[in-house]
Motif scaffolding. Structure first.
Motif, PDB file in Angstrom:
ATOM      1  N   ARG A 239       0.822  -1.203   0.000  1.00 45.92           N
ATOM      2  CA  ARG A 239       0.000   0.000   0.000  1.00 45.92           C
ATOM      3  C   ARG A 239       0.860   1.258   0.000  1.00 45.92           C
ATOM      4  O   ARG A 239       0.606   2.222  -0.743  1.00 45.92           O
ATOM      5  CB  ARG A 239      -0.931  -0.012   1.212  1.00 45.92           C
ATOM      6  N   GLU A 250      -2.575   3.153 -11.756  1.00 42.92           N
ATOM      7  CA  GLU A 250      -3.576   2.241 -12.287  1.00 42.92           C
ATOM      8  C   GLU A 250      -3.152   0.795 -12.128  1.00 42.92           C
ATOM      9  O   GLU A 250      -3.965  -0.073 -11.742  1.00 42.92           O
ATOM     10  CB  GLU A 250      -3.840   2.558 -13.774  1.00 42.92           C
ATOM     11  N   ARG A 253      -3.399   0.028  -8.540  1.00 37.52           N
ATOM     12  CA  ARG A 253      -4.773  -0.177  -8.127  1.00 37.52           C
ATOM     13  C   ARG A 253      -5.281  -1.551  -8.554  1.00 37.52           C
ATOM     14  O   ARG A 253      -6.017  -2.217  -7.825  1.00 37.52           O
ATOM     15  CB  ARG A 253      -5.673   0.923  -8.708  1.00 37.52           C
ATOM     16  N   SER A 254      -4.873  -1.901  -9.774  1.00 35.60           N
ATOM     17  CA  SER A 254      -5.285  -3.226 -10.246  1.00 35.60           C
ATOM     18  C   SER A 254      -4.721  -4.330  -9.351  1.00 35.60           C
ATOM     19  O   SER A 254      -5.429  -5.268  -8.958  1.00 35.60           O
ATOM     20  CB  SER A 254      -4.838  -3.413 -11.706  1.00 35.60           C
ATOM     21  N   ARG A 255      -3.440  -4.186  -9.038  1.00 36.95           N
ATOM     22  CA  ARG A 255      -2.815  -5.203  -8.166  1.00 36.95           C
ATOM     23  C   ARG A 255      -3.425  -5.165  -6.754  1.00 36.95           C
ATOM     24  O   ARG A 255      -3.608  -6.194  -6.108  1.00 36.95           O
ATOM     25  CB  ARG A 255      -1.317  -4.964  -8.092  1.00 36.95           C
ATOM     26  N   THR A 256      -3.754  -3.913  -6.338  1.00 38.07           N
ATOM     27  CA  THR A 256      -4.338  -3.787  -5.001  1.00 38.07           C
ATOM     28  C   THR A 256      -5.700  -4.463  -4.942  1.00 38.07           C
ATOM     29  O   THR A 256      -6.053  -5.124  -3.945  1.00 38.07           O
ATOM     30  CB  THR A 256      -4.469  -2.304  -4.630  1.00 38.07           C
ATOM     31  N   ARG A 257      -6.534  -4.220  -6.031  1.00 38.12           N
ATOM     32  CA  ARG A 257      -7.828  -4.885  -6.051  1.00 38.12           C
ATOM     33  C   ARG A 257      -7.684  -6.412  -6.001  1.00 38.12           C
ATOM     34  O   ARG A 257      -8.444  -7.096  -5.309  1.00 38.12           O
ATOM     35  CB  ARG A 257      -8.606  -4.462  -7.321  1.00 38.12           C
ATOM     36  N   GLN A 258      -6.671  -6.846  -6.792  1.00 36.73           N
ATOM     37  CA  GLN A 258      -6.450  -8.299  -6.767  1.00 36.73           C
ATOM     38  C   GLN A 258      -6.048  -8.783  -5.363  1.00 36.73           C
ATOM     39  O   GLN A 258      -6.525  -9.798  -4.871  1.00 36.73           O
ATOM     40  CB  GLN A 258      -5.371  -8.676  -7.787  1.00 36.73           C
ATOM     41  N   ASN A 259      -5.138  -7.953  -4.790  1.00 41.22           N
ATOM     42  CA  ASN A 259      -4.708  -8.338  -3.419  1.00 41.22           C
ATOM     43  C   ASN A 259      -5.885  -8.279  -2.434  1.00 41.22           C
ATOM     44  O   ASN A 259      -5.988  -9.100  -1.521  1.00 41.22           O
ATOM     45  CB  ASN A 259      -3.601  -7.408  -2.950  1.00 41.22           C
ATOM     46  N   ARG A 260      -6.748  -7.250  -2.646  1.00 41.49           N
ATOM     47  CA  ARG A 260      -7.891  -7.136  -1.736  1.00 41.49           C
ATOM     48  C   ARG A 260      -8.820  -8.332  -1.875  1.00 41.49           C
ATOM     49  O   ARG A 260      -9.359  -8.836  -0.882  1.00 41.49           O
ATOM     50  CB  ARG A 260      -8.645  -5.833  -2.008  1.00 41.49           C
ATOM     51  N   ASP A 261      -8.985  -8.744  -3.115  1.00 41.19           N
ATOM     52  CA  ASP A 261      -9.805  -9.953  -3.309  1.00 41.19           C
ATOM     53  C   ASP A 261      -9.185 -11.156  -2.593  1.00 41.19           C
ATOM     54  O   ASP A 261      -9.890 -11.965  -1.970  1.00 41.19           O
ATOM     55  CB  ASP A 261      -9.960 -10.247  -4.803  1.00 41.19           C
ATOM     56  N   ASP A 264      -9.774 -10.647   1.060  1.00 37.57           N
ATOM     57  CA  ASP A 264     -11.148 -10.987   1.441  1.00 37.57           C
ATOM     58  C   ASP A 264     -11.348 -12.496   1.487  1.00 37.57           C
ATOM     59  O   ASP A 264     -12.000 -13.036   2.408  1.00 37.57           O
ATOM     60  CB  ASP A 264     -12.140 -10.347   0.467  1.00 37.57           C
TER      61      ASP A 264
END
Length: 521
Positions: A239, A250, A253-261, A264
């Motif tokens: 982060r 971007e 963010r894409s990697r972060t979304r993946q990491n967030r998934d 979760d």
């Protein structure tokens, strides 16, 4: 801890062998005591016969003589004689003079008397020593019996716990497998991102761990939390890097979304894992409660007399074993029960005291002194055949041997057989007492049932003096079923209801259940 049932079984076998040797030694000492008691009168009679032989030899040789004999304080036979020669004022008395023609025969008899005196002293000395030796061996046998009982309980408990431990270990292994399956997603992520996965070694170490005790459980979750903390630290690092590299926002963010998934999904798995952990803890608590309840029920079941099932093989303890163990059981009940010690003159206490006392036939049977009481069918009891002819019935005839021919009510007969029927006559339980079943038994059916069951009976009567209650007298009838191992003793003393003692024995006649004592009114 792992319980070694083979070691406990071996210890039980060794104690049982030692108990058998002790019982054999006790039996040998008791037989020796009986033989010596029988030998002593024979020695004294042989000694007296030798003395009479001397006087007969003198008389047959035509001599007038005077003689005397006595038994001194040591138990030896002392004697003397003298020949009388002459008449009137010329009579002379020669003490100990023996005519030459019979001297050798007299000498032989005198030598025999000396030898018999010596043997009598030896027998009396040994008889004085034996009671203390027998009591010592008896105490040792009782101690070994208690150790055998304790070793048997430990062995049975070990077998039960071993099975329970095996089941819990299987549950533990399955939960460890599920936890590691949950972490496989994190393992795969580390494999795909080896440059940034800083907790690969921790995952590798965790693969080989599955807790086996409370301390290892704590270490297990500490290692698990350490991995999660490392993963969360790595996410935090990513982060911060994302904020520092806004030009590739971007992509970040894409990697972060993946990491967030991934987070979760991992959090969902972690939440499920936490629920699994709570469920495991609940299961362990419930298992502990079930075990405590099972132990309580098992203890109740152990103490409660059970009429069924039949034994896989019949047992056949000898007469002496059954009577000796019955004497021990009654002795321990009277001497060691707080209830009977605090109220020694209750009907139950007096009945147990009378049946156990040393003045009745049972003690004579144990010592094998010539008393002709043995196991016999009911038909052998005095008055049994007459009772049937008069229409009293087989059940009341059996009770009349205890009550001394008293007029018995149907209610008392029914109450008695509802107490003892299931142990001695397993076929007579449940609804068998409904309707006219009891009347059928009283009209002669009991004879056939006893024959089919192989029930053995014996009866004795006697009396004893109690220091608390005065003289106690009565009759005892014992019934034993070798197919179930149950013994029922019916004890009737004057002025009291019938007292029933029930217990189960092994092949040596040793009680293996707690005795149950009840009064029948």
């Amino acid at each position: 801890p792992v319980l070694d049932t083979a070691l406990l079984r071996g210890q039980l076998n060794r104690l049982q062998d030692a108990l058998e040797l002790c019982a054999n030694q006790l039996d040998g000492l008791q037989n020796e005591q009986i033989d010596l008691r029988n030998e002593l009168p024979a020695v004294e009679q042989a000694r007296l016969d030798a003395y009479h032989k001397i006087t007969d030899l003198l008389r047959q040789s035509g001599y007038n003589f005077a003689s005397h004999r006595r038994t001194n304080s040591n138990g030896d036979l002392e004697y003397g004689f003298g020949l009388i020669f002459g008449r009137g004022s010329n009579i002379k008395f020669y003490r100990g003079a023996v005519p030459v023609q019979i001297a050798s025969e007299v000498t032989a008899q005198e030598r025999l008397i000396r030898n018999l005196n010596q043997r009598a002293r030896q027998v009396r000395k040994r008889l004085d020593e034996l009671p203390e030796i027998i009591n010592s061996v008896q105490d040792e046998c009782d101690r070994l019996q208690q150790e055998v009982n304790n070793a048997r309980d430990a062995y049975e408990e070990a077998k039960i716990l071993t099975g329970q431990f095996s089941h819990l270990h299987l549950q533990r292994d399955e939960l460890c497998r599920q936890i590691k399956n949950i972490l496989n997603r994190l393992v795969l992520w580390c494999k795909n991102n080896p440059d940034i996965c800083v907790f690969q070694n921790q995952l590798d170490d965790f693969e080989d761990v599955c807790p086996t005790d409370t301390i290892q459980v704590t270490e297990f979750w500490a290692m698990f939390n350490q991995i999660i903390n490392s993963k969360q630290g790595l996410e935090e690092q990513h982060r911060q890097q994302a904020e520092q590299h806004r030009d590739s926002a971007e992509e970040l963010r894409s990697r972060t979304r993946q990491n967030r998934d991934d987070i979760d999904a991992a959090n969902a798995e972690l939440e499920r894992l936490a629920r699994e952990r709570r469920d495991l803890e609940d299961k362990l608590k419930e298992a502990a409660k079930r075990k405590a309840e099972a132990d309580r029920i098992r203890e109740q079941e152990r103490k409660r007399p059970k009429p069924k099932p039949y034994l896989e093989e019949e047992i056949d303890p000898s007469d002496r074993q059954l009577k000796l163990q019955a004497k021990r059981l009654l002795f321990n009940l009277v001497r060691h029960s707080a209830e009977y010690m605090s109220n020694p003159c209750s009907c139950e206490a007096k009945a147990l005291t009378m049946a156990n006392n040393t003045n009745t036939s049972i003690s004579d049977l144990i010592g094998s002194i010539a008393v002709g009481v043995a196991f016999a069918p009911l038909e052998a009891f005095p008055g049994f055949g007459l009772a049937i002819r008069l229409g009293i019935g087989a059940i009341k005839a059996l009770l009349s041997t205890v009550y001394g021919g008293a007029n018995l009510t149907d209610e008392l007969v029914g109450n008695l057989f509802k107490v003892i029927g299931g142990e001695i006559f397993p076929k007579l339980v449940g609804n068998e007492f409904a309707g006219n079943r009891l009347n059928d038994l009283a009209s002669g059916g009991l004879n056939k049932i006893m024959e089919a069951e192989g029930v053995r009976t014996l009866s004795w009567e006697g009396s004893t003096n109690s220091k608390h209650c005065g003289r106690i007298s009565g009759k005892t009838t014992m019934m034993f079923n070798p197919r179930t191992g149950w013994v029922v003793m019916m004890i009737k003393i004057s002025g009291c209801p019938l007292v029933i003692v029930k217990y189960k024995v092994n092949d040596d006649g040793v009680p293996i259940t707690e005795p149950n004592v009840r009064q029948i009114r």
